[in-house]
Design a protein around this motif. Structure first.
Motif, PDB file in Angstrom:
ATOM      1  N   LYS A  83     -24.945   8.406 118.284  1.00  0.00           N
ATOM      2  CA  LYS A  83     -26.312   7.946 118.482  1.00  0.00           C
ATOM      3  C   LYS A  83     -27.340   8.547 117.532  1.00  0.00           C
ATOM      4  CE  LYS A  83     -27.019  11.254 122.277  1.00  0.00           C
ATOM      5  NZ  LYS A  83     -27.284  11.384 123.731  1.00  0.00           N
ATOM      6  N   GLN A  84     -26.968   9.555 116.754  1.00  0.00           N
ATOM      7  CA  GLN A  84     -27.918  10.143 115.806  1.00  0.00           C
ATOM      8  C   GLN A  84     -27.764   9.567 114.397  1.00  0.00           C
ATOM      9  OE1 GLN A  84     -30.305  12.095 116.855  1.00  0.00           O
ATOM     10  NE2 GLN A  84     -29.498  12.232 118.930  1.00  0.00           N
ATOM     11  N   VAL A  85     -26.851   8.643 114.224  1.00  0.00           N
ATOM     12  CA  VAL A  85     -26.571   8.067 112.908  1.00  0.00           C
ATOM     13  C   VAL A  85     -26.917   6.581 112.930  1.00  0.00           C
ATOM     14  CG1 VAL A  85     -24.821   7.678 111.132  1.00  0.00           C
ATOM     15  CG2 VAL A  85     -24.708   9.730 112.578  1.00  0.00           C
ATOM     16  N   ALA A  86     -27.629   6.131 111.902  1.00  0.00           N
ATOM     17  CA  ALA A  86     -27.975   4.716 111.773  1.00  0.00           C
ATOM     18  C   ALA A  86     -26.979   4.027 110.842  1.00  0.00           C
ATOM     19  CB  ALA A  86     -29.394   4.562 111.229  1.00  0.00           C
ATOM     20  N   PHE A  87     -26.840   2.721 111.014  1.00  0.00           N
ATOM     21  CA  PHE A  87     -25.919   1.976 110.150  1.00  0.00           C
ATOM     22  C   PHE A  87     -26.296   2.137 108.682  1.00  0.00           C
ATOM     23  CE2 PHE A  87     -25.262  -0.233 114.208  1.00  0.00           C
ATOM     24  CZ  PHE A  87     -23.879  -0.357 114.224  1.00  0.00           C
ATOM     25  N   ARG A  88     -27.595   2.133 108.380  1.00  0.00           N
ATOM     26  CA  ARG A  88     -28.009   2.221 106.980  1.00  0.00           C
ATOM     27  C   ARG A  88     -27.675   3.569 106.354  1.00  0.00           C
ATOM     28  NH1 ARG A  88     -34.524   1.929 108.124  1.00  0.00           N
ATOM     29  NH2 ARG A  88     -34.736   3.858 109.317  1.00  0.00           N
ATOM     30  N   ILE A  93     -22.611   7.193 101.847  1.00  0.00           N
ATOM     31  CA  ILE A  93     -21.198   7.495 101.600  1.00  0.00           C
ATOM     32  C   ILE A  93     -20.524   6.387 100.790  1.00  0.00           C
ATOM     33  CG2 ILE A  93     -21.058   8.905 103.672  1.00  0.00           C
ATOM     34  CD1 ILE A  93     -19.536   6.669 105.046  1.00  0.00           C
ATOM     35  N   GLY A  94     -21.337   5.542 100.153  1.00  0.00           N
ATOM     36  CA  GLY A  94     -20.772   4.599  99.201  1.00  0.00           C
ATOM     37  C   GLY A  94     -20.775   3.143  99.578  1.00  0.00           C
ATOM     38  N   GLU A  99     -22.591  -4.600 102.577  1.00  0.00           N
ATOM     39  CA  GLU A  99     -21.509  -4.107 103.437  1.00  0.00           C
ATOM     40  C   GLU A  99     -22.073  -3.488 104.710  1.00  0.00           C
ATOM     41  OE1 GLU A  99     -18.079  -2.905 100.162  1.00  0.00           O
ATOM     42  OE2 GLU A  99     -19.758  -1.535 100.533  1.00  0.00           O
ATOM     43  N   VAL A 100     -23.159  -2.736 104.574  1.00  0.00           N
ATOM     44  CA  VAL A 100     -23.776  -2.124 105.750  1.00  0.00           C
ATOM     45  C   VAL A 100     -24.285  -3.204 106.715  1.00  0.00           C
ATOM     46  CG1 VAL A 100     -25.731  -0.739 106.550  1.00  0.00           C
ATOM     47  CG2 VAL A 100     -24.381   0.021 104.586  1.00  0.00           C
ATOM     48  N   LYS A 101     -24.909  -4.217 106.169  1.00  0.00           N
ATOM     49  CA  LYS A 101     -25.424  -5.307 107.005  1.00  0.00           C
ATOM     50  C   LYS A 101     -24.285  -5.999 107.745  1.00  0.00           C
ATOM     51  CE  LYS A 101     -28.499  -9.322 106.853  1.00  0.00           C
ATOM     52  NZ  LYS A 101     -29.348 -10.181 105.981  1.00  0.00           N
ATOM     53  N   ALA A 102     -23.153  -6.204 107.063  1.00  0.00           N
ATOM     54  CA  ALA A 102     -22.006  -6.850 107.700  1.00  0.00           C
ATOM     55  C   ALA A 102     -21.395  -5.954 108.779  1.00  0.00           C
ATOM     56  CB  ALA A 102     -20.963  -7.185 106.635  1.00  0.00           C
ATOM     57  N   ILE A 103     -21.328  -4.654 108.500  1.00  0.00           N
ATOM     58  CA  ILE A 103     -20.787  -3.719 109.493  1.00  0.00           C
ATOM     59  C   ILE A 103     -21.638  -3.743 110.761  1.00  0.00           C
ATOM     60  CG2 ILE A 103     -20.438  -1.268 110.001  1.00  0.00           C
ATOM     61  CD1 ILE A 103     -19.668  -0.915 107.031  1.00  0.00           C
ATOM     62  N   ASP A 130     -30.663   0.109 112.966  1.00  0.00           N
ATOM     63  CA  ASP A 130     -30.290   0.546 114.308  1.00  0.00           C
ATOM     64  C   ASP A 130     -29.339   1.738 114.256  1.00  0.00           C
ATOM     65  OD1 ASP A 130     -31.658  -1.342 115.986  1.00  0.00           O
ATOM     66  OD2 ASP A 130     -30.240  -2.876 115.312  1.00  0.00           O
ATOM     67  N   LYS A 131     -29.414   2.582 115.291  1.00  0.00           N
ATOM     68  CA  LYS A 131     -28.424   3.640 115.461  1.00  0.00           C
ATOM     69  C   LYS A 131     -27.148   3.027 116.046  1.00  0.00           C
ATOM     70  CE  LYS A 131     -31.272   6.958 114.238  1.00  0.00           C
ATOM     71  NZ  LYS A 131     -31.776   7.935 115.194  1.00  0.00           N
ATOM     72  N   PHE A 132     -26.028   3.694 115.847  1.00  0.00           N
ATOM     73  CA  PHE A 132     -24.781   3.191 116.412  1.00  0.00           C
ATOM     74  C   PHE A 132     -24.900   3.143 117.939  1.00  0.00           C
ATOM     75  CE2 PHE A 132     -23.294   4.372 112.252  1.00  0.00           C
ATOM     76  CZ  PHE A 132     -22.259   3.481 111.990  1.00  0.00           C
TER      77      PHE A 132
END
Length: 284
Positions: A83-88, A93-94, A99-103, A130-132
């Motif tokens: 919850k402390q990490v956002a998709f963006r 990490i590359g 790819e981030v938008k698709a994930i 958004d956060k995970f």
């Protein structure tokens, strides 16, 4: 008058400390603590694992972090939040923006939202900002799905546990049968049904079943997908999640050290320049 009273008070305090120490020593000798199964069979994290981010000049290996994220996505995210990490943040990490938008869009769990027309709770597809999302709606649901155990959030897990990534790797690869010596010495310490023995866990038994097995995740880059490799990759990813700015701190530290060395040199040269024509006075 005040001084003698202060000395008496200090002497009384020292005597009280000595009496307390003597009392505890006597109690320890007469009734020594009973050894526990955790004290005798709990193991410290393995320290023979090397990490690219260790040392004063350590850096994260983005290929390893991407593999670790894949392990988290396909295995860990079913029970553990981030919850402390956002998709963006994955761009660090590359992963590129597409790819981030698709994930985010294809993430299994949708993000809690509000229906703009009715004002009622709803869900929507995740966006890069958004956060995970948590796999469970609340703590009650999480416990009900995990034998009343609450899966911890993994955002800061690598910093919250002693040993950091070494601990995570040891835990993930440390599942085993209880030693015969343990059951012989502590017959009442048999692992209860529904729990799993792991000597790297503080109380030796945890609700999480062994999460990783050889071949469980197929790496796109062809890296061997052994249990140990997956454990190492996801441990590195969780270290990045807990401390993403670690390489920056290392770089700033080196820059600061270089600045201080240059400043020290300039200060010394200034000292020599100012006092160059000053002769010490002769003693009379």
């Amino acid at each position: 008058m005040v001084r003698p009273i202060g000395m008496l008070a200090g002497a009384g305090f020292v005597l009280a400390l000595l009496w307390s120490l003597a009392w505890n020593v006597v109690a320890y000798v007469q009734d020594p603590p009973v050894p526990t199964v955790e004290h005798e069979f709990h193991l410290k994290p393995k320290e023979n694992i090397s990490w690219s981010f260790e040392g004063v000049g350590g850096k994260y290996d983005n290929r390893q972090l991407q593999r670790g994220f894949q392990v988290y996505k396909e295995v860990c995210s079913a029970c553990h939040s981030l919850k402390q990490v956002a998709f963006r943040d994955l761009e660090e990490i590359g992963f590129n923006k597409a790819e981030v938008k698709a994930i985010a869009k294809n993430w299994v769990v949708e993000v809690p939202s509000i229906n703009p027309e009715t004002g009622e709770p709803a869900t929507r597809k995740a966006m890069p900002f958004d956060k995970f999302p948590s796999p469970y709606a609340n703590e009650t649901m999480a416990r009900a799905s995990n034998n009343n155990a609450l899966p911890p959030d993994q955002s800061l897990l690598a910093k919250a546990r002693e040993g950091g990534p070494h601990y995570l790797y040891s835990l993930l690869t440390g599942y085993q049968d209880q030693p015969a010596e343990l059951l012989k010495k502590f017959p009442d310490a048999k692992t209860p049904d529904g729990l799993h023995y792991n000597p790297y866990f503080p109380n030796l038994n945890l609700a999480m079943a062994p999460p990783l097995a050889d071949g469980q995740v197929t790496y796109a880059d062809g890296t061997p997908n052994t249990q140990k490799q997956m454990a190492k990759d996801v441990s590195a990813f969780l270290m990045w999640a807990a401390e993403p700015n670690l390489p920056t701190r290392h770089a700033v530290g080196w820059a600061t050290l270089a600045y201080l060395l240059v400043l020290t040199g300039l200060a010394y040269l200034a000292y020599r320049s100012i006092w160059a024509d000053k002769k010490p006075k002769k003693a009379k």
